[in-house]
Motif scaffolding. Structure first.
Motif, PDB file in Angstrom:
ATOM      1  N   PHE A 257     -36.919 -52.699 -31.556  1.00  0.00           N
ATOM      2  CA  PHE A 257     -37.662 -53.172 -30.219  1.00  0.00           C
ATOM      3  C   PHE A 257     -38.080 -54.691 -30.124  1.00  0.00           C
ATOM      4  O   PHE A 257     -39.157 -54.860 -29.784  1.00  0.00           O
ATOM      5  CB  PHE A 257     -38.959 -52.235 -29.995  1.00  0.00           C
ATOM      6  CG  PHE A 257     -39.553 -51.728 -31.320  1.00  0.00           C
ATOM      7  CD1 PHE A 257     -40.489 -52.678 -32.132  1.00  0.00           C
ATOM      8  CD2 PHE A 257     -39.611 -50.564 -31.750  1.00  0.00           C
ATOM      9  CE1 PHE A 257     -41.116 -52.629 -33.205  1.00  0.00           C
ATOM     10  CE2 PHE A 257     -40.120 -50.199 -33.303  1.00  0.00           C
ATOM     11  CZ  PHE A 257     -41.080 -51.226 -33.706  1.00  0.00           C
ATOM     12  N   CYS A 258     -37.242 -55.418 -30.697  1.00  0.00           N
ATOM     13  CA  CYS A 258     -37.570 -56.642 -30.749  1.00  0.00           C
ATOM     14  C   CYS A 258     -37.659 -57.459 -29.411  1.00  0.00           C
ATOM     15  O   CYS A 258     -38.262 -58.289 -28.987  1.00  0.00           O
ATOM     16  CB  CYS A 258     -36.653 -57.633 -31.614  1.00  0.00           C
ATOM     17  SG  CYS A 258     -36.400 -56.951 -33.181  1.00  0.00           S
ATOM     18  N   CYS A 261     -41.178 -57.954 -28.251  1.00  0.00           N
ATOM     19  CA  CYS A 261     -42.081 -58.126 -29.222  1.00  0.00           C
ATOM     20  C   CYS A 261     -42.781 -59.269 -28.863  1.00  0.00           C
ATOM     21  O   CYS A 261     -42.640 -60.331 -28.824  1.00  0.00           O
ATOM     22  CB  CYS A 261     -41.209 -58.499 -30.610  1.00  0.00           C
ATOM     23  SG  CYS A 261     -42.689 -58.810 -31.739  1.00  0.00           S
ATOM     24  N   ARG A 263     -45.979 -59.750 -30.754  1.00  0.00           N
ATOM     25  CA  ARG A 263     -46.885 -59.869 -31.772  1.00  0.00           C
ATOM     26  C   ARG A 263     -46.762 -61.158 -32.776  1.00  0.00           C
ATOM     27  O   ARG A 263     -45.677 -61.702 -33.034  1.00  0.00           O
ATOM     28  CB  ARG A 263     -46.578 -58.683 -32.634  1.00  0.00           C
ATOM     29  CG  ARG A 263     -47.056 -57.433 -31.842  1.00  0.00           C
ATOM     30  CD  ARG A 263     -46.797 -56.133 -32.827  1.00  0.00           C
ATOM     31  NE  ARG A 263     -45.366 -55.812 -32.663  1.00  0.00           N
ATOM     32  CZ  ARG A 263     -44.632 -55.304 -31.565  1.00  0.00           C
ATOM     33  NH1 ARG A 263     -45.334 -54.956 -30.621  1.00  0.00           N
ATOM     34  NH2 ARG A 263     -43.567 -55.191 -31.610  1.00  0.00           N
ATOM     35  N   ARG A 265     -48.742 -62.769 -36.232  1.00  0.00           N
ATOM     36  CA  ARG A 265     -49.448 -62.226 -37.488  1.00  0.00           C
ATOM     37  C   ARG A 265     -50.222 -63.210 -38.376  1.00  0.00           C
ATOM     38  O   ARG A 265     -49.426 -64.229 -38.576  1.00  0.00           O
ATOM     39  CB  ARG A 265     -48.727 -61.653 -38.594  1.00  0.00           C
ATOM     40  CG  ARG A 265     -48.121 -60.263 -37.807  1.00  0.00           C
ATOM     41  CD  ARG A 265     -47.202 -59.501 -38.663  1.00  0.00           C
ATOM     42  NE  ARG A 265     -46.926 -58.249 -38.297  1.00  0.00           N
ATOM     43  CZ  ARG A 265     -46.140 -57.625 -37.399  1.00  0.00           C
ATOM     44  NH1 ARG A 265     -45.490 -58.427 -36.774  1.00  0.00           N
ATOM     45  NH2 ARG A 265     -46.210 -56.237 -37.016  1.00  0.00           N
ATOM     46  N   CYS A 275     -42.811 -63.109 -37.129  1.00  0.00           N
ATOM     47  CA  CYS A 275     -41.955 -61.772 -37.336  1.00  0.00           C
ATOM     48  C   CYS A 275     -42.696 -61.134 -38.673  1.00  0.00           C
ATOM     49  O   CYS A 275     -42.840 -61.813 -39.629  1.00  0.00           O
ATOM     50  CB  CYS A 275     -40.698 -61.981 -37.316  1.00  0.00           C
ATOM     51  SG  CYS A 275     -39.768 -60.715 -37.500  1.00  0.00           S
ATOM     52  N   LEU A 276     -42.727 -59.815 -38.608  1.00  0.00           N
ATOM     53  CA  LEU A 276     -42.862 -59.181 -39.594  1.00  0.00           C
ATOM     54  C   LEU A 276     -42.106 -59.215 -40.835  1.00  0.00           C
ATOM     55  O   LEU A 276     -42.539 -59.119 -41.985  1.00  0.00           O
ATOM     56  CB  LEU A 276     -42.999 -57.642 -39.244  1.00  0.00           C
ATOM     57  CG  LEU A 276     -43.136 -56.400 -40.258  1.00  0.00           C
ATOM     58  CD1 LEU A 276     -44.566 -56.524 -40.822  1.00  0.00           C
ATOM     59  CD2 LEU A 276     -43.396 -55.017 -39.357  1.00  0.00           C
ATOM     60  N   PHE A 277     -40.795 -59.738 -40.620  1.00  0.00           N
ATOM     61  CA  PHE A 277     -39.865 -59.882 -41.454  1.00  0.00           C
ATOM     62  C   PHE A 277     -39.545 -61.133 -41.890  1.00  0.00           C
ATOM     63  O   PHE A 277     -38.556 -61.501 -42.446  1.00  0.00           O
ATOM     64  CB  PHE A 277     -38.648 -59.229 -40.950  1.00  0.00           C
ATOM     65  CG  PHE A 277     -38.782 -57.818 -40.999  1.00  0.00           C
ATOM     66  CD1 PHE A 277     -38.391 -56.916 -42.025  1.00  0.00           C
ATOM     67  CD2 PHE A 277     -39.213 -57.324 -39.767  1.00  0.00           C
ATOM     68  CE1 PHE A 277     -38.555 -55.551 -41.808  1.00  0.00           C
ATOM     69  CE2 PHE A 277     -39.139 -55.933 -39.506  1.00  0.00           C
ATOM     70  CZ  PHE A 277     -38.907 -54.930 -40.804  1.00  0.00           C
ATOM     71  N   ASP A 310     -37.561 -64.994 -33.040  1.00  0.00           N
ATOM     72  CA  ASP A 310     -37.189 -63.858 -34.154  1.00  0.00           C
ATOM     73  C   ASP A 310     -36.628 -62.761 -33.353  1.00  0.00           C
ATOM     74  O   ASP A 310     -37.243 -62.165 -32.407  1.00  0.00           O
ATOM     75  CB  ASP A 310     -38.500 -63.714 -34.945  1.00  0.00           C
ATOM     76  CG  ASP A 310     -39.067 -64.855 -35.392  1.00  0.00           C
ATOM     77  OD1 ASP A 310     -38.657 -65.031 -36.845  1.00  0.00           O
ATOM     78  OD2 ASP A 310     -40.061 -65.396 -34.704  1.00  0.00           O
ATOM     79  N   ARG A 311     -35.959 -62.045 -34.366  1.00  0.00           N
ATOM     80  CA  ARG A 311     -35.465 -60.689 -33.730  1.00  0.00           C
ATOM     81  C   ARG A 311     -34.766 -60.015 -34.996  1.00  0.00           C
ATOM     82  O   ARG A 311     -33.594 -59.286 -34.993  1.00  0.00           O
ATOM     83  CB  ARG A 311     -34.654 -60.502 -32.664  1.00  0.00           C
ATOM     84  CG  ARG A 311     -33.410 -61.456 -32.807  1.00  0.00           C
ATOM     85  CD  ARG A 311     -32.735 -61.801 -31.189  1.00  0.00           C
ATOM     86  NE  ARG A 311     -32.197 -60.408 -30.605  1.00  0.00           N
ATOM     87  CZ  ARG A 311     -30.765 -60.202 -31.053  1.00  0.00           C
ATOM     88  NH1 ARG A 311     -30.211 -60.881 -32.100  1.00  0.00           N
ATOM     89  NH2 ARG A 311     -30.446 -59.046 -30.602  1.00  0.00           N
ATOM     90  N   TYR A 312     -35.666 -59.962 -36.059  1.00  0.00           N
ATOM     91  CA  TYR A 312     -34.918 -59.302 -37.327  1.00  0.00           C
ATOM     92  C   TYR A 312     -34.463 -58.096 -37.288  1.00  0.00           C
ATOM     93  O   TYR A 312     -33.232 -57.648 -37.649  1.00  0.00           O
ATOM     94  CB  TYR A 312     -36.028 -59.421 -38.505  1.00  0.00           C
ATOM     95  CG  TYR A 312     -35.767 -58.915 -39.675  1.00  0.00           C
ATOM     96  CD1 TYR A 312     -34.918 -59.667 -40.467  1.00  0.00           C
ATOM     97  CD2 TYR A 312     -35.640 -57.495 -40.011  1.00  0.00           C
ATOM     98  CE1 TYR A 312     -34.291 -59.399 -41.840  1.00  0.00           C
ATOM     99  CE2 TYR A 312     -34.911 -56.952 -41.406  1.00  0.00           C
ATOM    100  CZ  TYR A 312     -34.299 -57.618 -42.108  1.00  0.00           C
ATOM    101  OH  TYR A 312     -33.848 -57.411 -43.191  1.00  0.00           O
ATOM    102  N   SER A 313     -35.210 -56.985 -36.646  1.00  0.00           N
ATOM    103  CA  SER A 313     -34.691 -55.622 -36.523  1.00  0.00           C
ATOM    104  C   SER A 313     -33.355 -55.616 -36.087  1.00  0.00           C
ATOM    105  O   SER A 313     -32.313 -54.867 -36.022  1.00  0.00           O
ATOM    106  CB  SER A 313     -35.579 -54.669 -36.146  1.00  0.00           C
ATOM    107  OG  SER A 313     -37.016 -54.558 -37.157  1.00  0.00           O
TER     108      SER A 313
HETATM  109 FE1  SF4 Z   1     -40.964 -58.296 -33.613  1.00  0.00          FE
HETATM  110 FE2  SF4 Z   1     -39.951 -59.178 -36.071  1.00  0.00          FE
HETATM  111 FE3  SF4 Z   1     -40.528 -56.653 -35.516  1.00  0.00          FE
HETATM  112 FE4  SF4 Z   1     -38.501 -57.580 -34.114  1.00  0.00          FE
HETATM  113  S1  SF4 Z   1     -38.546 -57.208 -36.339  1.00  0.00           S
HETATM  114  S2  SF4 Z   1     -40.176 -56.187 -33.458  1.00  0.00           S
HETATM  115  S3  SF4 Z   1     -39.362 -59.789 -33.720  1.00  0.00           S
HETATM  116  S4  SF4 Z   1     -41.773 -58.394 -35.468  1.00  0.00           S
END
Ligand code: SF4
Ligand code: GTP
Ligand code: 5AD
Ligand code: SF4
Length: 337
Positions: A257-258, A261, A263, A265, A275-277, A310-313
């Protein structure tokens, strides 16, 4: 303020400590986070005043939702004082916390009085042995269920419950967990096991997809989808057709669901991650301690967010292949879920 993919910043997650009183192997495996592990020394942690300055700058850019995380946020002393300070920031309308629940019962009333609105509690199983296997620490289902009840009772509601699902470890507990919270105000969210950090030994075989989870639950109690409450929400919501309440699934692996996103942190030592990643954060502590005023902090946030792509997922497969040549990803216990 939009990033390079036209996403606004709406949600700031603030880690207040990198320590935890559990060692969930999917997050802080004991082999890595053992007695030798060096957690952040106190002087490197942002003070409550410094955190509040960042939150004010973020609120000036449209952040309305702030979530305290860790590690385990309730290990940070006097957390209520920070909550009081954040509750007074103009524009912040939703102040929440994600906790493992071990210390929640004794703090719930004070947290509520200080201005906390909601809590999310992690609970990965209702069976003692399975919960121990998932958390590797001194936790019992009864204690967490009690904490959830106390939190609901003081008005930190609706309490959300996070269950990370790992194949072969706790996936047999999915229906049990759903059953336990049917006809109750709490909302269980079933989370696909993610490849965050670099220490949990993640493998795709251990992921139980949201569609499998929904199939197991829906076969017993038919479900129907609900509209998202807000754009960019991480959990996809469903309700029981018989009116027994709602659940959520967080499908960041099977269906990222990037796109929505919004968010950012903030780590306990003042690095901002988009990004979480992420592999690297943007240092704000230097700025905070170097005498930067509110305007300068806001400008820096603007620069960081508008540069974000960012759009890791969404890129997971390719990203994992390229990972060997790069520095390790940041740990979840360091930047918070
Ligand atoms: Fe957001 Fe990164 Fe999670 Fe994608 S992977 S939803 S960009 S925090
Ligand atoms: P609400 O405010 O109730 O919407 O809470 P929330 O869903 O933000 O709460 P929580 O902190 O409990 O997040 C639930 C889980 O979703 C986290 O533990 C993560 O596992 C996952 N998650 C949250 N944000 C992201 C994100 O930006 N990317 C990915 N991939 N996973 C996320
Ligand atoms: N995959 C999915 N969720 C995770 N969490 C921690 N590590 C992972 C992971 N590898 C969840 C915790 C908690 C929240 C903060 O993040 O269970 O509910
Ligand atoms: Fe601690 Fe939460 Fe990580 Fe478990 S998932 S080790 S409770 S921070």
């Amino acid at each position: 303020m939009l990033d390079r993919l036209q996403r606004p910043l709406r949600d700031l997650r603030v880690s207040v400590t990198d320590r935890c009183n559990l060692r969930c192997p999917y997050c802080m495996p004991r082999e890595v986070f053992g007695t030798q592990f060096r957690f952040l020394p106190r002087e490197q942690l942002l003070t409550f005043e410094e955190i509040t300055r960042v939150v004010r700058a973020a609120a000036a850019h449209g952040v309305a939702k702030v979530r305290l995380t860790g590690g385990e946020p309730l290990l940070r002393r006097e957390l209520e004082r920070l909550i009081e300070m954040l509750a007074r920031v103009d524009g912040v309308s939703d102040l929440a916390m994600t906790t493992n629940g071990l210390l929640l019962a004794r703090h719930a009333q004070r947290l509520r009085d200080a201005g906390l609105r909601r809590v999310t509690v992690s609970l990965d199983a209702l069976e003692q042995d399975t919960l121990r296997a998932m958390s590797d620490g001194p936790v019992s289902p009864a204690r967490i269920l009690d904490a959830i009840e106390v939190a609901s009772g003081v008005g930190l509601s609706p309490v959300k419950i996070n269950m990370v699902v790992r194949r072969g470890v706790n996936d047999h507990c999915v229906a049990d967990m759903a059953a336990r919270f049917r006809h109750r105000p709490e909302i269980v969210r079933f989370i696909e096991y993610m490849d965050v950090g670099s220490t949990n030994g993640w493998s795709a075989q251990e992921v139980v997809s949201a569609s499998e989870i929904l199939k197991v639950i829906g076969a017993r109690w038919p479900l129907e989808p609900l509209e998202p409450r807000r754009p960019g929400e991480v959990a996809t919501r469903y309700r029981y057709r018989d009116g027994a309440g709602e659940i959520g699934v967080i499908h960041s692996v099977s269906s990222p669901f990037c796109g929505g996103c919004s968010r950012a942190r903030l780590s306990a030592d003042g690095q901002l991650f988009t990004c979480l990643f992420a592999r690297q954060g943007h240092d704000l502590r230097g700025l905070l301690r170097g005498g930067a005023g509110a305007g300068e902090l806001e400008r820096r946030l603007h620069e960081i967010w508008t540069g974000r792509a960012d759009r890791y997922s969404a890129e997971r497969a390719g990203a994992r292949e390229a990972a060997d040549q790069q520095p390790p990803k940041v740990e979840m216990s360091y930047i918070g879920g």
